[in-house]
Write an enzyme that holds these catalytic residues in place. Structure first.
Site, PDB file in Angstrom:
ATOM      1  N   ARG A  16     -32.586  25.267  12.545  1.00  0.00           N
ATOM      2  CA  ARG A  16     -33.806  24.641  12.004  1.00  0.00           C
ATOM      3  C   ARG A  16     -33.445  23.617  10.926  1.00  0.00           C
ATOM      4  O   ARG A  16     -34.017  22.523  10.877  1.00  0.00           O
ATOM      5  CB  ARG A  16     -34.732  25.705  11.432  1.00  0.00           C
ATOM      6  CG  ARG A  16     -35.930  25.102  10.712  1.00  0.00           C
ATOM      7  CD  ARG A  16     -36.870  26.157  10.156  1.00  0.00           C
ATOM      8  NE  ARG A  16     -37.989  25.507   9.463  1.00  0.00           N
ATOM      9  CZ  ARG A  16     -39.078  26.151   9.060  1.00  0.00           C
ATOM     10  NH1 ARG A  16     -39.197  27.448   9.264  1.00  0.00           N
ATOM     11  NH2 ARG A  16     -40.049  25.499   8.444  1.00  0.00           N
ATOM     12  N   ASN A  71     -41.825  29.297  18.596  1.00  0.00           N
ATOM     13  CA  ASN A  71     -42.204  27.884  18.608  1.00  0.00           C
ATOM     14  C   ASN A  71     -41.169  27.037  19.359  1.00  0.00           C
ATOM     15  O   ASN A  71     -40.015  27.425  19.437  1.00  0.00           O
ATOM     16  CB  ASN A  71     -42.334  27.377  17.169  1.00  0.00           C
ATOM     17  CG  ASN A  71     -43.715  27.626  16.616  1.00  0.00           C
ATOM     18  OD1 ASN A  71     -44.712  27.513  17.326  1.00  0.00           O
ATOM     19  ND2 ASN A  71     -43.779  27.967  15.334  1.00  0.00           N
ATOM     20  N   CYS A  94     -50.250  31.222  18.222  1.00  0.00           N
ATOM     21  CA  CYS A  94     -49.932  30.504  16.992  1.00  0.00           C
ATOM     22  C   CYS A  94     -50.855  31.023  15.891  1.00  0.00           C
ATOM     23  O   CYS A  94     -52.010  31.382  16.150  1.00  0.00           O
ATOM     24  CB  CYS A  94     -50.142  29.005  17.204  1.00  0.00           C
ATOM     25  SG  CYS A  94     -49.799  28.012  15.735  1.00  0.00           S
ATOM     26  N   HIS A 106     -50.456  23.099  17.823  1.00  0.00           N
ATOM     27  CA  HIS A 106     -50.257  22.250  16.650  1.00  0.00           C
ATOM     28  C   HIS A 106     -50.927  20.888  16.797  1.00  0.00           C
ATOM     29  O   HIS A 106     -50.630  19.954  16.036  1.00  0.00           O
ATOM     30  CB  HIS A 106     -48.776  22.084  16.313  1.00  0.00           C
ATOM     31  CG  HIS A 106     -48.146  23.330  15.766  1.00  0.00           C
ATOM     32  ND1 HIS A 106     -46.836  23.402  15.338  1.00  0.00           N
ATOM     33  CD2 HIS A 106     -48.662  24.574  15.568  1.00  0.00           C
ATOM     34  CE1 HIS A 106     -46.571  24.631  14.913  1.00  0.00           C
ATOM     35  NE2 HIS A 106     -47.664  25.357  15.050  1.00  0.00           N
ATOM     36  N   TYR A 128     -51.516  20.397  11.084  1.00  0.00           N
ATOM     37  CA  TYR A 128     -50.419  19.570  11.578  1.00  0.00           C
ATOM     38  C   TYR A 128     -50.855  18.137  11.893  1.00  0.00           C
ATOM     39  O   TYR A 128     -50.011  17.262  12.057  1.00  0.00           O
ATOM     40  CB  TYR A 128     -49.789  20.211  12.824  1.00  0.00           C
ATOM     41  CG  TYR A 128     -48.888  21.374  12.502  1.00  0.00           C
ATOM     42  CD1 TYR A 128     -47.517  21.204  12.319  1.00  0.00           C
ATOM     43  CD2 TYR A 128     -49.404  22.658  12.354  1.00  0.00           C
ATOM     44  CE1 TYR A 128     -46.688  22.272  12.012  1.00  0.00           C
ATOM     45  CE2 TYR A 128     -48.584  23.738  12.039  1.00  0.00           C
ATOM     46  CZ  TYR A 128     -47.228  23.534  11.875  1.00  0.00           C
ATOM     47  OH  TYR A 128     -46.417  24.591  11.564  1.00  0.00           O
TER      48      TYR A 128
END
Length: 444
Positions: free
Chosen positions: A96, A150, A172, A202, A258
């Site tokens: 990440r 995700n 989510c 998102h 988002y």
């Protein structure tokens, strides 16, 4: 199944697992789990052992008849499972951090599910989820797959389109936070409101109605985005930057947090770059937070979910997963916002694609509530992003460099041309260990 449920959690060493266990304990009268298998990989062994010991303490403290098993052998765990939940991160938090840091080093949004970083998370994750599906076909062909790894929407679509596995629901936590936020603004309990969400993971919008059918969307827009509003933060990992009130008011729908990356791109990039120079990327912040969480989890007297977990950025994920499983198992018809096959619920995206939408959850799965067409402002962005998702999924499966570059070029958060190719190449090299499907394409 009715003799007692077997649930397998892949990514069982996750810091979210205590919330998952708490959710199962809370529903035990309705959902009699007899076996909970927590699965991880060798690199996650220590975390699995820490979280697994805590899960066993939580179950013992609750006094329920449920065996908690820990294993690094996925196939051993999957045998005859009724439900499989997935919450894994390929490459762990270090991956990440690369997803965020490399784009930011080029002055581009660095975020784990949006932009270049989000696409690379999909490249790493989709081959793994498809491997899990192949194991499920052999070892638990009647099981449901509940995914909150995700990017949840792309993972769900990959399972449907390439895995040919229909019994999948993606999840989510963002809609859950949005529902709580609107309830607070309106000072009405959630159960007295109806939330109509539609879009993709998102990138959804929603409208709100009361139980008399009166639409309350504009009241919530005013309460959250008017110049004098001061709303609480909905998502821990996104800065609570203002939206342009006039723009949101024109949408006549609530955007998800988002959307700031698309509606306020320059401001979000500036904020990310400043934070990157001071505290590091969000992944680096989370890594420090996780270290402190696991120190808490080591406490042999801790037998409940600690409050500190809410700061992790994924609050409510696990509890919602428990409710999906409960609603399928008991055919409850619970209304939830999930990623599922479109089946014509949204006119503006392909019929067989995965969308995120208000759905009724029953024994046969998620039944999306029909939404219809979006106005142009929403439709334009949605269709670009859905096309980008389709290309990203195809590249993840095929390892096609050209398709990956096309996806990069289409994503609004990635500049086109040479800079797109440079960032693509750097990320491919950085993640080479976890992207075997691209190796020959990169080296050719």
């Amino acid at each position: 199944m009715k003799k007692g449920v077997k649930i397998v959690t892949i990514g069982g060493g996750s810091s979210y697992t205590p919330e998952l266990v708490e959710g199962f304990i809370k529903r035990f009268d309705e959902l009699p789990i007899r076996e909970l298998w927590l699965v991880d990989i060798e690199a996650g062994r220590e975390k699995l052992e820490i979280v697994g010991a805590m899960a066993k303490r939580m179950v013992a403290a609750a006094g329920i008849d449920c065996e908690v098993h820990l294993t690094l052998d996925r196939r051993e765990a999957l045998k005859d499972a009724d439900f499989v939940t997935t919450q894994f991160r390929v490459g762990l938090l270090d991956a990440r951090i690369k997803d965020e840091s490399i784009p930011l080093s080029h002055g581009i949004i660095g975020q784990e599910t949006n932009g270049a970083g989000g696409m690379f998370k999909a490249f790493r994750t989709i081959p793994v989820i498809l491997g899990i599906v192949e194991d499920m076909k052999e070892l638990c062909p009647n099981a449901w797959l509940i995914n909150f790894t995700n990017p949840a929407g792309m993972v769900t679509e990959a399972v449907l389109r390439y895995g040919k596995w229909e019994k999948v629901i993606g999840l989510c936590n963002v809609p859950i936070g949005a529902i709580k936020s609107a309830s607070d603004v309106l000072k009405k309990p959630e159960e007295d409101l109806f939330f109509k969400f539609a879009g993709i993971n998102h990138l959804h919008w929603h409208r709100i109605f009361d139980k008399d059918g009166t639409e309350l969307t504009e009241q919530v827009i005013d309460g959250l985005y008017a110049p004098d509003a001061n709303p609480e933060k909905v998502v821990e990992n996104i800065k609570n930057m203002r939206f342009l009130y006039e723009q949101v008011r024109n949408l006549k729908m609530l955007p998800c947090p988002y959307h700031r990356y698309y509606y306020m791109t320059d401001d979000m990039l500036k904020e990310e770059l400043e934070a990157f120079q001071t505290e590091g990327s969000r992944g680096q912040v989370v890594k420090r937070l996780e270290e402190s969480l696991f120190e808490l989890y080591k406490d042999p007297n801790l037998d409940h979910k600690p409050e500190e977990l809410s700061k992790r950025g994924g609050a409510h994920y696990s509890d919602a997963a428990c409710e999906i499983i409960n609603s399928i198992y008991n055919n409850k018809g619970t209304m939830m916002v999930v990623s599922t096959r479109n089946n014509g619920a949204i006119d503006d995206v392909p019929y067989d694609s995965a969308i995120e939408i208000t759905s009724v959850i029953r024994a046969h799965g998620a039944e999306p509530v029909n939404f219809g067409k979006f106005p142009p402002a929403q439709r334009g962005l949605l269709q670009v992003m859905k096309a980008m998702e389709e290309l990203t999924i195809e590249a993840a499966v095929t390892g096609s460099y050209d398709t990956a570059l096309q996806a990069f070029t289409l994503n609004p958060l990635v500049p086109s041309g040479d800079i797109a190719q440079t960032v693509l190449d750097e990320l491919l090299e950085a993640h080479k260990e976890h992207l075997p499907q691209f190796f020959t394409k990169v080296e050719a």
